[in-house]
Design a protein around this motif. Sequence first.
Motif, PDB file in Angstrom:
ATOM      1  N   GLU A 134       2.501  -8.171  10.745  1.00 31.45           N
ATOM      2  CA  GLU A 134       1.375  -8.575   9.903  1.00 31.45           C
ATOM      3  C   GLU A 134       0.079  -8.389  10.688  1.00 31.45           C
ATOM      4  N   SER A 173      -2.854  -9.456  10.212  1.00 34.28           N
ATOM      5  CA  SER A 173      -3.659 -10.672  10.358  1.00 34.28           C
ATOM      6  C   SER A 173      -3.164 -11.562  11.498  1.00 34.28           C
ATOM      7  N   SER A 174      -1.931 -11.332  11.967  1.00 35.92           N
ATOM      8  CA  SER A 174      -1.366 -12.146  13.050  1.00 35.92           C
ATOM      9  C   SER A 174      -1.720 -11.591  14.436  1.00 35.92           C
ATOM     10  N   ARG A 175      -2.320 -10.414  14.477  1.00 38.59           N
ATOM     11  CA  ARG A 175      -2.680  -9.817  15.767  1.00 38.59           C
ATOM     12  C   ARG A 175      -4.002 -10.376  16.268  1.00 38.59           C
ATOM     13  N   LEU A 183       6.265 -13.627  21.741  1.00 43.84           N
ATOM     14  CA  LEU A 183       6.685 -13.874  20.366  1.00 43.84           C
ATOM     15  C   LEU A 183       7.716 -12.828  19.940  1.00 43.84           C
ATOM     16  N   MET A 224       2.041 -10.113  20.749  1.00 45.30           N
ATOM     17  CA  MET A 224       1.027 -10.534  19.784  1.00 45.30           C
ATOM     18  C   MET A 224       0.384  -9.317  19.122  1.00 45.30           C
ATOM     19  N   GLN A 256       2.666  -7.601  16.304  1.00 44.46           N
ATOM     20  CA  GLN A 256       3.082  -8.323  15.101  1.00 44.46           C
ATOM     21  C   GLN A 256       2.948  -7.423  13.870  1.00 44.46           C
TER      22      GLN A 256
END
Length: 240
Positions: free
Chosen positions: A178, A180-182, A209, A173, A176
């Motif tokens: 991006e 904003s995905s963390r 993921l 996680m 990631q």
Amino acid sequence: YLNSADLTPKSQPLSWHTRMKIAVDAARGLEYLHEVANPPVVYRDLKASNILLDGNFSAKLADFGLAKLGPVGDKTHVTTRVMGTYGYCAPEYAMSGKLTKMSDIYCFGVVFLELITGRRAIDTTKPTREQILVHWAAPLFKDKKKFTKMADPKLDSKYPLKGLYQALAISSMCLQEEASSRPLISDVVTALTFLADPNYDPPDDIEPLPITVPNFDRGISLGEPEEVKEKFEEKQVEDS
């Protein structure tokens, strides 16, 4: 020793729960900088060598030479020249110089993966495809059957399997591409606090993921590790 590659013949590898304790202590240090300090501080150079351990393996962050005051108010980022250590640096920061607290989260993901795997972020003694830790790990994150191959062999399988899955999930996680995905560092601390408890029994449905291999610079295709590192360092000079 955070990395098993640094072990001497007389030293012993860190146990699984000691590694989790180190991870949660380091995460709490970031949590203070991100969510308690006012204005918030972006550490910017989180790496294994900047984590100090005492005799009880309590961890503290050290060397704040590259730390930067973070964005405040309605600002989403701080624009600054690219500084840091290749192998840990978040891709969006390396490409644009736009610095956020999420940049530190990516660095933490690399450090945590080092703790799990016993590998260095960059290790030129490994075969070419394994020299960059994130590159080596990316295809393994896609196959549940290979998750155990990511655990440090020096642990000798002395770790909770579900705990390994959750640890890899936290790391993935954070890694990631991006930003904003963390996750927020407070969420990382919460998850790691449970994981560091020897009596904690993680859920059965946790899976890491997939992660992607980031392109660390504008127009630079990832090739040989040393070549990419040189280009990364050249960019730091250009931005200075």
